[in-house]
Write a protein that holds these residues in place. Structure first.
Motif, PDB file in Angstrom:
ATOM      1  N   SER A  88       0.807  -1.225   0.000  1.00  0.00           N
ATOM      2  CA  SER A  88       0.000   0.000   0.000  1.00  0.00           C
ATOM      3  C   SER A  88       0.840   1.275   0.000  1.00  0.00           C
ATOM      4  CB  SER A  88      -0.955   0.006   1.201  1.00  0.00           C
ATOM      5  OG  SER A  88      -0.244  -0.059   2.421  1.00  0.00           O
ATOM      6  N   LEU A  89       1.939   1.290   0.700  1.00  0.00           N
ATOM      7  CA  LEU A  89       2.781   2.495   0.742  1.00  0.00           C
ATOM      8  C   LEU A  89       3.642   2.603  -0.514  1.00  0.00           C
ATOM      9  CD1 LEU A  89       3.940   2.526   4.490  1.00  0.00           C
ATOM     10  CD2 LEU A  89       2.057   3.779   3.422  1.00  0.00           C
ATOM     11  N   ILE A  90       4.239   1.497  -0.914  1.00  0.00           N
ATOM     12  CA  ILE A  90       5.105   1.491  -2.097  1.00  0.00           C
ATOM     13  C   ILE A  90       4.330   1.903  -3.344  1.00  0.00           C
ATOM     14  CG2 ILE A  90       6.494   0.042  -3.611  1.00  0.00           C
ATOM     15  CD1 ILE A  90       7.881   0.550  -1.014  1.00  0.00           C
ATOM     16  N   SER A  91       3.132   1.348  -3.505  1.00  0.00           N
ATOM     17  CA  SER A  91       2.354   1.616  -4.720  1.00  0.00           C
ATOM     18  C   SER A  91       1.788   3.030  -4.762  1.00  0.00           C
ATOM     19  CB  SER A  91       1.209   0.601  -4.840  1.00  0.00           C
ATOM     20  OG  SER A  91       0.329   0.688  -3.734  1.00  0.00           O
ATOM     21  N   ASN A  92       1.783   3.714  -3.611  1.00  0.00           N
ATOM     22  CA  ASN A  92       1.247   5.082  -3.562  1.00  0.00           C
ATOM     23  C   ASN A  92       2.328   6.113  -3.247  1.00  0.00           C
ATOM     24  OD1 ASN A  92      -1.885   4.881  -3.748  1.00  0.00           O
ATOM     25  ND2 ASN A  92      -1.336   3.280  -2.284  1.00  0.00           N
ATOM     26  N   ARG A  93       3.568   5.770  -3.528  1.00  0.00           N
ATOM     27  CA  ARG A  93       4.668   6.648  -3.156  1.00  0.00           C
ATOM     28  C   ARG A  93       4.606   8.010  -3.850  1.00  0.00           C
ATOM     29  NH1 ARG A  93       7.034   2.389  -5.900  1.00  0.00           N
ATOM     30  NH2 ARG A  93       7.874   2.856  -7.962  1.00  0.00           N
ATOM     31  N   LYS A  94       4.078   8.057  -5.080  1.00  0.00           N
ATOM     32  CA  LYS A  94       3.995   9.335  -5.792  1.00  0.00           C
ATOM     33  C   LYS A  94       3.050  10.303  -5.094  1.00  0.00           C
ATOM     34  CE  LYS A  94       5.198   7.533 -10.369  1.00  0.00           C
ATOM     35  NZ  LYS A  94       4.752   7.369 -11.781  1.00  0.00           N
ATOM     36  N   LEU A 164       7.719  -2.760   6.838  1.00  0.00           N
ATOM     37  CA  LEU A 164       8.902  -3.571   6.530  1.00  0.00           C
ATOM     38  C   LEU A 164       9.257  -3.480   5.055  1.00  0.00           C
ATOM     39  CD1 LEU A 164       8.230  -6.819   8.623  1.00  0.00           C
ATOM     40  CD2 LEU A 164      10.022  -5.123   9.017  1.00  0.00           C
ATOM     41  N   CYS A 165       8.229  -3.444   4.207  1.00  0.00           N
ATOM     42  CA  CYS A 165       8.460  -3.408   2.764  1.00  0.00           C
ATOM     43  C   CYS A 165       9.118  -2.104   2.333  1.00  0.00           C
ATOM     44  CB  CYS A 165       7.134  -3.598   2.032  1.00  0.00           C
ATOM     45  SG  CYS A 165       7.306  -4.155   0.332  1.00  0.00           S
ATOM     46  N   VAL A 166       8.862  -1.026   3.081  1.00  0.00           N
ATOM     47  CA  VAL A 166       9.488   0.263   2.770  1.00  0.00           C
ATOM     48  C   VAL A 166      10.982   0.211   3.064  1.00  0.00           C
ATOM     49  CG1 VAL A 166       9.642   2.683   3.464  1.00  0.00           C
ATOM     50  CG2 VAL A 166       7.407   1.636   3.090  1.00  0.00           C
ATOM     51  N   PHE A 167      11.334  -0.372   4.205  1.00  0.00           N
ATOM     52  CA  PHE A 167      12.734  -0.399   4.635  1.00  0.00           C
ATOM     53  C   PHE A 167      13.507  -1.598   4.104  1.00  0.00           C
ATOM     54  CE2 PHE A 167      10.469   1.851   8.147  1.00  0.00           C
ATOM     55  CZ  PHE A 167      11.007   3.105   7.925  1.00  0.00           C
ATOM     56  N   PHE A 168      12.804  -2.718   3.889  1.00  0.00           N
ATOM     57  CA  PHE A 168      13.455  -3.945   3.410  1.00  0.00           C
ATOM     58  C   PHE A 168      12.680  -4.463   2.196  1.00  0.00           C
ATOM     59  CE2 PHE A 168      13.762  -3.752   8.078  1.00  0.00           C
ATOM     60  CZ  PHE A 168      15.128  -3.591   8.212  1.00  0.00           C
ATOM     61  N   LYS A 169      13.194  -4.230   1.017  1.00  0.00           N
ATOM     62  CA  LYS A 169      12.487  -4.558  -0.211  1.00  0.00           C
ATOM     63  C   LYS A 169      12.293  -6.063  -0.398  1.00  0.00           C
ATOM     64  CE  LYS A 169      12.641  -0.192  -1.118  1.00  0.00           C
ATOM     65  NZ  LYS A 169      11.447   0.648  -0.878  1.00  0.00           N
ATOM     66  N   ILE A 246       1.975   0.988  16.632  1.00  0.00           N
ATOM     67  CA  ILE A 246       3.225   1.518  17.201  1.00  0.00           C
ATOM     68  C   ILE A 246       4.246   1.774  16.095  1.00  0.00           C
ATOM     69  CG2 ILE A 246       5.212   0.947  18.651  1.00  0.00           C
ATOM     70  CD1 ILE A 246       3.279  -0.538  20.516  1.00  0.00           C
ATOM     71  N   ILE A 247       4.365   0.822  15.167  1.00  0.00           N
ATOM     72  CA  ILE A 247       5.321   0.964  14.057  1.00  0.00           C
ATOM     73  C   ILE A 247       4.959   2.159  13.187  1.00  0.00           C
ATOM     74  CG2 ILE A 247       6.122  -0.092  11.903  1.00  0.00           C
ATOM     75  CD1 ILE A 247       6.003  -2.792  13.302  1.00  0.00           C
ATOM     76  N   TYR A 248       3.672   2.300  12.868  1.00  0.00           N
ATOM     77  CA  TYR A 248       3.246   3.423  12.032  1.00  0.00           C
ATOM     78  C   TYR A 248       3.477   4.760  12.728  1.00  0.00           C
ATOM     79  CZ  TYR A 248       1.213   1.830   7.651  1.00  0.00           C
ATOM     80  OH  TYR A 248       1.053   1.376   6.357  1.00  0.00           O
ATOM     81  N   LYS A 249       3.227   4.804  14.012  1.00  0.00           N
ATOM     82  CA  LYS A 249       3.416   6.055  14.754  1.00  0.00           C
ATOM     83  C   LYS A 249       4.897   6.422  14.835  1.00  0.00           C
ATOM     84  CE  LYS A 249       2.473   8.361  19.149  1.00  0.00           C
ATOM     85  NZ  LYS A 249       1.922   8.222  20.530  1.00  0.00           N
ATOM     86  N   LYS A 250       5.745   5.409  15.030  1.00  0.00           N
ATOM     87  CA  LYS A 250       7.171   5.654  15.212  1.00  0.00           C
ATOM     88  C   LYS A 250       7.859   6.057  13.913  1.00  0.00           C
ATOM     89  CE  LYS A 250      11.379   3.560  17.087  1.00  0.00           C
ATOM     90  NZ  LYS A 250      11.960   2.358  17.743  1.00  0.00           N
ATOM     91  N   TYR A 251       7.475   5.416  12.804  1.00  0.00           N
ATOM     92  CA  TYR A 251       8.192   5.627  11.546  1.00  0.00           C
ATOM     93  C   TYR A 251       7.392   6.422  10.516  1.00  0.00           C
ATOM     94  CZ  TYR A 251      11.345   2.075  13.396  1.00  0.00           C
ATOM     95  OH  TYR A 251      12.211   1.375  14.191  1.00  0.00           O
ATOM     96  N   LYS A 253       7.031   9.557   9.815  1.00  0.00           N
ATOM     97  CA  LYS A 253       7.741  10.628   9.125  1.00  0.00           C
ATOM     98  C   LYS A 253       8.956  10.139   8.347  1.00  0.00           C
ATOM     99  CE  LYS A 253       6.333  14.188  12.438  1.00  0.00           C
ATOM    100  NZ  LYS A 253       6.777  15.219  13.413  1.00  0.00           N
ATOM    101  N   GLU A 254       9.361   8.893   8.586  1.00  0.00           N
ATOM    102  CA  GLU A 254      10.548   8.357   7.912  1.00  0.00           C
ATOM    103  C   GLU A 254      10.202   7.614   6.630  1.00  0.00           C
ATOM    104  OE1 GLU A 254      13.243   6.222  10.407  1.00  0.00           O
ATOM    105  OE2 GLU A 254      12.703   7.383  12.207  1.00  0.00           O
ATOM    106  N   PHE A 255       8.940   7.213   6.476  1.00  0.00           N
ATOM    107  CA  PHE A 255       8.545   6.443   5.293  1.00  0.00           C
ATOM    108  C   PHE A 255       8.940   7.141   4.000  1.00  0.00           C
ATOM    109  CE2 PHE A 255       4.963   4.380   7.909  1.00  0.00           C
ATOM    110  CZ  PHE A 255       5.764   3.300   8.216  1.00  0.00           C
ATOM    111  N   ILE A 256       8.696   8.437   3.940  1.00  0.00           N
ATOM    112  CA  ILE A 256       8.887   9.185   2.700  1.00  0.00           C
ATOM    113  C   ILE A 256      10.341   9.168   2.225  1.00  0.00           C
ATOM    114  CG2 ILE A 256       9.301  11.426   3.837  1.00  0.00           C
ATOM    115  CD1 ILE A 256       7.667  12.674   1.547  1.00  0.00           C
ATOM    116  N   TYR A 257      11.286   9.011   3.146  1.00  0.00           N
ATOM    117  CA  TYR A 257      12.706   9.035   2.775  1.00  0.00           C
ATOM    118  C   TYR A 257      13.161   7.716   2.179  1.00  0.00           C
ATOM    119  CZ  TYR A 257      12.669  13.225   5.695  1.00  0.00           C
ATOM    120  OH  TYR A 257      12.374  14.455   6.227  1.00  0.00           O
ATOM    121  N   TYR A 258      12.368   6.644   2.331  1.00  0.00           N
ATOM    122  CA  TYR A 258      12.790   5.337   1.852  1.00  0.00           C
ATOM    123  C   TYR A 258      11.914   4.826   0.703  1.00  0.00           C
ATOM    124  CZ  TYR A 258      15.708   5.005   6.018  1.00  0.00           C
ATOM    125  OH  TYR A 258      16.650   5.218   6.984  1.00  0.00           O
ATOM    126  N   LEU A 259      10.827   5.538   0.403  1.00  0.00           N
ATOM    127  CA  LEU A 259       9.932   5.089  -0.665  1.00  0.00           C
ATOM    128  C   LEU A 259      10.604   5.201  -2.039  1.00  0.00           C
ATOM    129  CD1 LEU A 259       6.523   6.549   0.577  1.00  0.00           C
ATOM    130  CD2 LEU A 259       7.130   4.143   0.376  1.00  0.00           C
TER     131      LEU A 259
END
Length: 259
Positions: A88-94, A164-169, A246-251, A253-259
């Protein structure tokens, strides 16, 4: 935290509905049968499994068709919801790169799409139950419980996997292997009658099997599981949705840097 997410969800209600519509259009784009595949796919799987496994496992099992369908129905919903949620995050990165939106909206839209497909298949499932001679009664209302619990689990697992998919492909490849293993340890086409009690209890460590067994107990055995069993299911839902949140709350703001 959950209350805050719900408030933000209502702020983006229109966008969410558009995401759900888009997911449906993408899934059935350029197909001749469209949403009919939501019915045909599990039916074809059921047909193949019945032909292959009836001679080996289903000769003495009562209502084996319903037994098989219960397993494929629940497992199919789990697979579709979590695999789609994982991407869901990878496919909507744009979209994420351009607009600051709650990331869980993309995950929830995938789950809604999977849930609708599941409910359509449920109608066919009940039809097969009637053909198989299953007696309906008030107990069937209790099927709402595992459906709600499994939906919550799917969202929680989807949160974990999408992060996990964002950080580990490699996550998506490993998860495909895991789903193959899960199919074999969820007692989809075989029964546990011949296993010792200790082995049967080990299957309860598998949340998907727990949901499948609940369906079979209600529909085939015509019994309502114990309170302890309901508690176990609730525990799985709480654990997965808590870890995912918990994972979503913690990371977040970081998702966008790894997408």
């Amino acid at each position: 935290m959950i209350e805050k997410w719900i408030k933000r969800f209502y702020q983006y209600e229109f966008l969410f509905s558009e995401l759900v519509k888009r997911d449906f259009k993408q899934k059935y784009k350029r197909t001749s049968l469209g949403m009919l595949w939501s019915v045909l796919s599990p039916l074809l799987t059921l047909f193949v499994m019945k032909i292959v496994f009836t001679q080996f496992f289903g000769r003495n099992a009562p209502h084996y068709t319903t037994y098989l369908f219960s397993g494929t129905l629940v497992l199919g919903y789990y697979k579709e919801a979590t695999k789609n949620g994982m991407n869901s995050l990878i496919s909507n990165r744009k979209i994420i790169e351009k607009i600051n939106l709650p990331k869980y909206l993309f995950l929830l839209s995938k789950n809604v799409s999977a849930f609708v497909n599941f409910m359509i298949t449920m109608v066919v499932y009940f039809f097969f139950c009637l053909i198989d001679g299953i007696q309906f009664g008030p107990r069937m209302i209790m099927l709402l419980y595992p459906i709600i619990i499994l939906t919550v689990i799917n969202i929680g697992v989807g949160m974990i996997l999408s992060a996990l998919c964002v950080f580990f492909k490699d996550t998506k490849y490993l998860y495909d292997i895991f789903l193959t293993l899960l199919t074999y340890v969820s007692a989809i086409f075989y029964t546990l009658d011949k296993y010792p009690a200790k082995i049967q209890r080990l299957f309860l460590l598998n949340p998907v099997y727990v949901m499948i067994k609940y369906f079979r107990t209600i529909v085939i055995d015509q019994k309502i599981p114990s309170l302890e069993y309901h508690g176990l299911m609730l525990l799985y839902a709480v654990v997965f949705i808590t870890i995912g949140s918990i994972i979503y709350k913690k990371y977040n703001k970081e998702f966008i840097y790894y997408l």
